[in-house]
Design a protein around this motif. Structure first.
Motif, PDB file in Angstrom:
ATOM      1  N   ILE A  49       0.859  -1.180   0.000  1.00 46.30           N
ATOM      2  CA  ILE A  49       0.000   0.000   0.000  1.00 46.30           C
ATOM      3  C   ILE A  49       0.891   1.224   0.000  1.00 46.30           C
ATOM      4  O   ILE A  49       1.744   1.383   0.880  1.00 46.30           O
ATOM      5  CB  ILE A  49      -0.910   0.013   1.244  1.00 46.30           C
ATOM      6  N   SER A  50       0.724   2.081  -1.005  1.00 46.35           N
ATOM      7  CA  SER A  50       1.468   3.342  -1.085  1.00 46.35           C
ATOM      8  C   SER A  50       0.587   4.456  -0.536  1.00 46.35           C
ATOM      9  O   SER A  50      -0.592   4.547  -0.885  1.00 46.35           O
ATOM     10  CB  SER A  50       1.854   3.645  -2.538  1.00 46.35           C
ATOM     11  N   TYR A  51       1.163   5.296   0.313  1.00 51.10           N
ATOM     12  CA  TYR A  51       0.376   6.328   0.989  1.00 51.10           C
ATOM     13  C   TYR A  51       1.176   7.614   1.124  1.00 51.10           C
ATOM     14  O   TYR A  51       2.397   7.622   0.991  1.00 51.10           O
ATOM     15  CB  TYR A  51      -0.065   5.837   2.378  1.00 51.10           C
ATOM     16  N   LEU A  52       0.467   8.698   1.414  1.00 49.37           N
ATOM     17  CA  LEU A  52       1.074   9.999   1.690  1.00 49.37           C
ATOM     18  C   LEU A  52       0.451  10.547   2.964  1.00 49.37           C
ATOM     19  O   LEU A  52      -0.757  10.434   3.164  1.00 49.37           O
ATOM     20  CB  LEU A  52       0.798  10.991   0.563  1.00 49.37           C
ATOM     21  N   SER A  53       1.286  11.137   3.831  1.00 53.10           N
ATOM     22  CA  SER A  53       0.763  11.760   5.040  1.00 53.10           C
ATOM     23  C   SER A  53       1.782  12.731   5.603  1.00 53.10           C
ATOM     24  O   SER A  53       2.923  12.360   5.853  1.00 53.10           O
ATOM     25  CB  SER A  53       0.424  10.703   6.099  1.00 53.10           C
ATOM     26  N   GLY A  54       1.351  13.965   5.793  1.00 52.82           N
ATOM     27  CA  GLY A  54       2.227  14.981   6.370  1.00 52.82           C
ATOM     28  C   GLY A  54       2.159  15.017   7.884  1.00 52.82           C
ATOM     29  O   GLY A  54       2.759  15.881   8.507  1.00 52.82           O
ATOM     30  N   GLU A  55       1.409  14.097   8.481  1.00 49.84           N
ATOM     31  CA  GLU A  55       1.301  13.989   9.930  1.00 49.84           C
ATOM     32  C   GLU A  55       1.079  12.531  10.285  1.00 49.84           C
ATOM     33  O   GLU A  55       0.742  11.729   9.421  1.00 49.84           O
ATOM     34  CB  GLU A  55       0.146  14.844  10.456  1.00 49.84           C
ATOM     35  N   GLU A  56       1.282  12.182  11.541  1.00 51.15           N
ATOM     36  CA  GLU A  56       1.117  10.781  11.938  1.00 51.15           C
ATOM     37  C   GLU A  56      -0.350  10.385  11.892  1.00 51.15           C
ATOM     38  O   GLU A  56      -1.197  11.033  12.526  1.00 51.15           O
ATOM     39  CB  GLU A  56       1.692  10.555  13.336  1.00 51.15           C
ATOM     40  N   ARG A  57      -0.618   9.348  11.115  1.00 53.56           N
ATOM     41  CA  ARG A  57      -1.970   8.828  10.972  1.00 53.56           C
ATOM     42  C   ARG A  57      -1.916   7.312  11.005  1.00 53.56           C
ATOM     43  O   ARG A  57      -0.867   6.713  10.807  1.00 53.56           O
ATOM     44  CB  ARG A  57      -2.608   9.299   9.669  1.00 53.56           C
ATOM     45  N   GLY A  58      -3.052   6.705  11.225  1.00 49.08           N
ATOM     46  CA  GLY A  58      -3.115   5.256  11.277  1.00 49.08           C
ATOM     47  C   GLY A  58      -4.204   4.724  10.368  1.00 49.08           C
ATOM     48  O   GLY A  58      -5.091   5.458   9.926  1.00 49.08           O
ATOM     49  N   MET A  59      -4.133   3.424  10.080  1.00 47.89           N
ATOM     50  CA  MET A  59      -5.174   2.770   9.291  1.00 47.89           C
ATOM     51  C   MET A  59      -5.141   1.277   9.573  1.00 47.89           C
ATOM     52  O   MET A  59      -4.133   0.732  10.021  1.00 47.89           O
ATOM     53  CB  MET A  59      -5.020   3.036   7.804  1.00 47.89           C
ATOM     54  N   SER A  60      -6.258   0.662   9.311  1.00 43.41           N
ATOM     55  CA  SER A  60      -6.373  -0.782   9.447  1.00 43.41           C
ATOM     56  C   SER A  60      -6.703  -1.389   8.097  1.00 43.41           C
ATOM     57  O   SER A  60      -7.284  -0.730   7.231  1.00 43.41           O
ATOM     58  CB  SER A  60      -7.472  -1.137  10.447  1.00 43.41           C
ATOM     59  N   LEU A  61      -6.329  -2.657   7.940  1.00 41.46           N
ATOM     60  CA  LEU A  61      -6.562  -3.407   6.713  1.00 41.46           C
ATOM     61  C   LEU A  61      -7.350  -4.656   7.064  1.00 41.46           C
ATOM     62  O   LEU A  61      -6.983  -5.382   7.987  1.00 41.46           O
ATOM     63  CB  LEU A  61      -5.220  -3.795   6.081  1.00 41.46           C
ATOM     64  N   SER A  62      -8.439  -4.893   6.321  1.00 40.96           N
ATOM     65  CA  SER A  62      -9.154  -6.164   6.451  1.00 40.96           C
ATOM     66  C   SER A  62      -9.394  -6.725   5.060  1.00 40.96           C
ATOM     67  O   SER A  62      -9.477  -5.976   4.077  1.00 40.96           O
ATOM     68  CB  SER A  62     -10.478  -5.995   7.205  1.00 40.96           C
ATOM     69  N   VAL A  63      -9.468  -8.043   4.972  1.00 40.89           N
ATOM     70  CA  VAL A  63      -9.740  -8.721   3.706  1.00 40.89           C
ATOM     71  C   VAL A  63     -10.891  -9.687   3.950  1.00 40.89           C
ATOM     72  O   VAL A  63     -10.820 -10.541   4.831  1.00 40.89           O
ATOM     73  CB  VAL A  63      -8.494  -9.474   3.182  1.00 40.89           C
ATOM     74  N   ASN A  64     -11.944  -9.514   3.176  1.00 42.33           N
ATOM     75  CA  ASN A  64     -13.143 -10.342   3.287  1.00 42.33           C
ATOM     76  C   ASN A  64     -13.668 -10.395   4.718  1.00 42.33           C
ATOM     77  O   ASN A  64     -14.084 -11.434   5.215  1.00 42.33           O
ATOM     78  CB  ASN A  64     -12.871 -11.744   2.740  1.00 42.33           C
ATOM     79  N   GLY A  65     -13.620  -9.237   5.400  1.00 45.71           N
ATOM     80  CA  GLY A  65     -14.158  -9.126   6.744  1.00 45.71           C
ATOM     81  C   GLY A  65     -13.223  -9.571   7.854  1.00 45.71           C
ATOM     82  O   GLY A  65     -13.557  -9.443   9.033  1.00 45.71           O
ATOM     83  N   THR A  66     -12.048 -10.091   7.511  1.00 46.19           N
ATOM     84  CA  THR A  66     -11.086 -10.547   8.511  1.00 46.19           C
ATOM     85  C   THR A  66     -10.014  -9.481   8.732  1.00 46.19           C
ATOM     86  O   THR A  66      -9.322  -9.105   7.782  1.00 46.19           O
ATOM     87  CB  THR A  66     -10.405 -11.861   8.061  1.00 46.19           C
ATOM     88  N   PRO A  67      -9.854  -8.974   9.959  1.00 38.26           N
ATOM     89  CA  PRO A  67      -8.789  -8.001  10.223  1.00 38.26           C
ATOM     90  C   PRO A  67      -7.419  -8.623   9.941  1.00 38.26           C
ATOM     91  O   PRO A  67      -7.141  -9.738  10.358  1.00 38.26           O
ATOM     92  CB  PRO A  67      -8.944  -7.691  11.710  1.00 38.26           C
ATOM     93  N   ILE A  68      -6.574  -7.883   9.218  1.00 44.96           N
ATOM     94  CA  ILE A  68      -5.239  -8.375   8.851  1.00 44.96           C
ATOM     95  C   ILE A  68      -4.156  -7.653   9.637  1.00 44.96           C
ATOM     96  O   ILE A  68      -3.295  -8.269  10.233  1.00 44.96           O
ATOM     97  CB  ILE A  68      -4.985  -8.210   7.341  1.00 44.96           C
ATOM     98  N   LYS A  69      -4.209  -6.322   9.621  1.00 48.25           N
ATOM     99  CA  LYS A  69      -3.127  -5.568  10.246  1.00 48.25           C
ATOM    100  C   LYS A  69      -3.602  -4.149  10.532  1.00 48.25           C
ATOM    101  O   LYS A  69      -4.407  -3.603   9.802  1.00 48.25           O
ATOM    102  CB  LYS A  69      -1.918  -5.532   9.309  1.00 48.25           C
ATOM    103  N   THR A  70      -3.059  -3.569  11.610  1.00 48.93           N
ATOM    104  CA  THR A  70      -3.284  -2.155  11.922  1.00 48.93           C
ATOM    105  C   THR A  70      -1.931  -1.457  11.918  1.00 48.93           C
ATOM    106  O   THR A  70      -0.974  -1.942  12.518  1.00 48.93           O
ATOM    107  CB  THR A  70      -3.974  -1.997  13.285  1.00 48.93           C
ATOM    108  N   TYR A  71      -1.872  -0.341  11.218  1.00 45.21           N
ATOM    109  CA  TYR A  71      -0.652   0.462  11.123  1.00 45.21           C
ATOM    110  C   TYR A  71      -0.872   1.755  11.895  1.00 45.21           C
ATOM    111  O   TYR A  71      -1.936   2.359  11.813  1.00 45.21           O
ATOM    112  CB  TYR A  71      -0.349   0.811   9.655  1.00 45.21           C
TER     113      TYR A  71
END
Length: 74
Positions: A4-26
């Protein structure tokens, strides 16, 4: 593997799920400004056919998402 490529000028977080299953939180995703692109990766398993990939943050703004790239693991 999903990159996943992203841009952020400040600290932010996100979570990833696939088919309803949580995979990872950044957390603490920050590329220093809104012009630099950063990447994170996760190993995911996709089903044959349709899949739902969800990037989200239920409590705060997420980084801006540039793209998501899939590559096979062998």
């Amino acid at each position: 593997r999903m990159t996943i490529s992203y841009l952020s000028g400040e600290e932010r977080g996100m979570s990833l799920s696939v088919n309803g299953t949580p995979i990872k939180t950044y957390s603490g995703l920050n590329t220093g400004n809104w012009d630099n692109v950063g990447t994170v990766t996760a190993e995911i398993t996709l089903n044959k056919g349709f899949n739902e990939v969800k990037l989200y943050n239920d409590s705060a703004p997420m980084p801006n998402i540039d793209c998501m790239e899939l590559s096979a693991l062998y």
